[in-house]
Design an enzyme around this catalytic site. Structure first.
Site: not given
Ligand code: BGC
Length: 725
Positions: A257
């Site tokens: 993430d």
């Molecule tokens: C979120 C994810 C997301 C990623 C990319 C993160 O902050 O937890 O769910 O896919 O950002 O945008």
């Protein structure tokens, strides 16, 4: 030699680490530049994957640089959060779950994939498969609610929908099952907080949706930001390398993430970037999203002997294999070259409207306040969400523009041209100023009925949107009470339309309004979809995929609780209950009214005694006693009254939908294989124990509304079955 072997042989360490790096792109309108312009890094091969880049032209330009100007010409993998649509938004996932219709779940993903891939996107960070039982946590809006069995069905539908039958097709996206695992169990519902669940809860509740996604062939998995009992998921070798890859046989890409590898330092398990990178790589994370820990930390980790070159190669191989499966080597411009036809886009909007109307959950409809009577002449549409097109998008909206969405006011005006429709704000969503209530009341006096549009702002759910209160924010209660008091005094119906990314604990609203529609965030066609239900063009058929609490103190609240040794008993002080609020939810999981009226009868279950490789056939008759055609959803639950471990009071094992005209009846049939009756025994091994199983069928998880039969599972010599795959 294969393409991948040849590339691996030719790549420098920098180029390898580039393939393990994913970086955010900047504005699509300012041109092909990434946060701080990394076009040179793409050229140098030190960035191999991008996120948050939108628009066919910038995507193509950066892809061109990678393919034509980098030494090895390896195409970029371009990813985005395509959560419930790209330009045309469908209802948010929690709302869409309320349809309990896997075909629709699949088709919305398919449509989103078509739209996003037409602009060059090749991967979506979806579906979110986190079980959400605590509505304080904001991210429940991105998922399927409280039940892991529903989660498994949704996972399969979404993987099929996004990826299609051929990942290399121009309209296929690689799906990412996220956030593995147990993210929804953050302490006290607080975003990014620690997680501590038992191994049983992990394996019976939190992991099954991910297992379903892996079985369905999901391309990628994203570990959660959070830790699990002391081990951050980004560094969890046991759950990533051993369980996911080893036990479940997942051979796709694990993408971290956003900055999660860097955050291993704040978690307190890594002292610097090199160590953080080493922990993640060793656990099995292939792509570093946004931390730059692999690019800048792994060379040092190699020198310090924290990782091996072979481990790096293994991760690079997986990333290249995904690019190959996506068809990117064959034709890097396959996605993003043919813009969609206007017919396809118009058809998609019609579909979004139909799905939107079906996602609405009618929580209450006293005195048949809905659909609105034709005799009404003047309608007041009031409240902070009445004329709020942009809010209809919900917390994730990819490339969807605010003015591409239809507000409730616009939807009702279009649907009821003969009616005089007034509008008033009343109050803002979360400010204390009540001075506009007077105007709202004045308009209310001149109207025959009121549609009261209340709720949360779209950014009050989603990521980083935990709330400690589940009430309506600001002074919306004051507005509601003034309107309802006046309306009651002269018999005007008040229809409340409630927008939120979570179930709100508003028993006072349910009490005061004549009808209440849970409208979540319905996307592009929200206003039309809501008007379709209010006018009766569509009978509501959504069913809540979460138990709806009476008070925030009840959470976490879900139907799958295990029994207490002292079940709630109002006559016994020393029983499992609150002194100040009932135990049961305000609305049970599955609750949702329609314009029909259904009666279930004659539950039949055969055979009455079941062997380990047999399947139960469960039948129930459904009659529409109402005056309008409508859809009913039938849920199948089981319960084990006696087992070697305590079992949940209800376990969901199936659902079916049926549409019936007034007076029409039909039989619904559900199948239940004995393997579905397995659970983890005392030693956490899957078992199929002999004994009684209650089969419960009905419209929701309220036991009082369920028909019941008991069958026997026969002892099958060895009652122990091998673990799944
Ligand atoms: C979120 C994810 C997301 C990623 C990319 C993160 O902050 O937890 O769910 O896919 O950002 O945008």
């Amino acid at each position: 030699m294969s393409r991948i072997d040849a590339l691996l042989g030719a790549m420098t360490l920098t180029e390898k680490l580039g393939q393990l790096t994913m970086t955010a792109a900047g504005s699509a309108v300012t041109g092909p530049f990434i946060a701080g312009d990394s076009t040179d890094a793409i050229r140098a091969g030190s960035i191999g994957n991008l996120l948050n880049l939108m628009g066919a032209e910038p995507v193509r330009e950066l892809q061109r640089i990678a393919v034509e100007e980098s030494r090895l010409g390896i195409p970029l993998l371009i990813a985005l959060d395509v959560i419930h649509g790209y330009r045309t938004l469908f209802p948010v996932p929690l709302a869409e779950t309320a349809l309990f219709d896997p075909e629709v779940w699949e088709r919305t993903a398919r449509e989103a994939a078509r739209e996003a891939s037409a602009e060059g996107i090749a991967m979506t960070f979806a579906p979110m498969l986190d079980v959400a039982r605590d509505p304080r946590w904001g991210r429940g809006v991105e998922g399927f609610g409280e039940d892991p069995w529903v989660g498994g069905c949704l996972a399969r539908a979404k993987v099929r929908g996004y990826q299609g039958s051929d990942l290399s097709a121009a309209d296929a996206l690689a799906a990412v099952a996220k956030h593995y695992g147990a993210y929804g169990a953050v302490t006290a519902g607080r975003e990014y907080a620690a997680v501590d669940v038992s191994e049983r809860a992990l394996r019976e509740v939190h992991l099954p949706p991910f297992e379903a996604a892996v079985t369905a062939g999901v391309s990628s998995v994203m570990p959660a930001f959070t830790d699990l009992a002391g081990i951050p998921m980004t560094a969890h070798a046991g759950l990533l390398r051993e369980w996911l890859r080893g036990r479940l046989g997942f051979d796709g890409v694990i993408v971290s993430d956003y900055n999660a590898i860097g955050e291993l330092i704040a978690h307190g398990v890594a002292s610097d970037r090199a160590q953080a990178a080493a922990l993640a790589l060793r656990a099995g994370v292939d792509i570093d999203m946004m931390a730059d820990a692999y690019r800048y930390g792994l060379p040092e980790a190699l020198q310090r002997g924290l990782v091996s070159a072979a481990l790096i190669d293994e991760a690079v191989r997986r990333v290249l294999r995904l690019k190959e499966r996506l068809g990117l080597f064959e034709d890097p411009y396959r996605r993003g070259t043919s813009p969609e036809s206007s017919t396809a886009m118009a058809e998609r909007r019609r579909f979004a409207r139909a799905v939107g109307a079906r996602a609405i959950v009618m929580l209450k409809n006293a005195g048949d306040a809905l659909p609105l009577a034709d005799s009404l002449r003047r309608l007041l549409v009031v409240g902070p969400l009445a004329d709020a097109a942009a809010e209809m998008r919900g917390p994730w909206h990819a490339a969807a523009s605010a003015d591409g969405c239809v507000s409730v006011l616009a939807g009702l005006r279009a649907a009821l041209p003969q009616m005089r429709i007034e509008h008033a704000l009343g109050v803002d969503i979360d400010v204390e100023d009540t001075s506009a209530i007077a105007t709202a009341l004045r308009r209310c006096r001149q109207s025959d009925a009121v549609v009261l549009c209340l709720g949360e702002a779209s950014l009050m759910s989603g990521e980083a949107a935990s709330r400690a209160s589940l009430d309506l924010p600001g002074r919306q209660r004051t507005l509601t009470e003034s309107i309802c008091k006046h309306a009651r005094s002269c018999g005007k119906p008040v229809i409340a339309v409630l927008f939120s990314g979570r179930p709100l604990a508003v028993p006072w609203l349910i009490e005061q309004a004549d009808a209440v529609l849970a409208a979540w965030f319905l996307g592009a066609e929200a206003g039309h979809a809501i008007a379709d239900v209010i006018t009766g063009k569509v009978s509501p058929s959504g069913r809540t995929p979460v138990s709806w609490p009476r008070a925030v103190g009840q959470v976490p609240i879900f139907f799958g609780q295990r029994p207490s040794g002292r079940p709630a008993d109002p006559a016994n002080r020393y029983s499992s209950r609150y002194l100040d609020v009932a135990n049961d939810p305000l609305f049970a999981f599955g609750h949702g009214l329609s314009y029909g009226r259904f009666k279930l009868s004659s539950l039949r279950v055969t055979p009455e005694s079941l062997g380990a490789d047999e399947t139960l056939a469960i039948q129930v008759d459904v009659l529409n006693e109402g005056r309008r055609a409508a859809q009913e959803t039938v849920f199948l639950f089981t319960h084990r009254p006696l087992a070697s471990v305590t079992r949940p009071l209800l376990e969901l094992k199936g659902f079916a939908k049926i549409e019936l005209r007034p007076g029409e009846s039909a039989t619904v049939t559900l199948q239940l294989p004995a393997t579905e009756l397995r659970y983890l025994g005392p030693d956490l091994q899957p078992v199929l124990e002999a004994g009684a199983v209650e089969i419960l069928v009905g419209p929701c998880a309220d036991r009082a509304q369920l028909l019941q039969k008991t069958v026997q599972v026969r002892a099958s010599g060895a009652s122990r079955l091998p673990p799944p795959s």
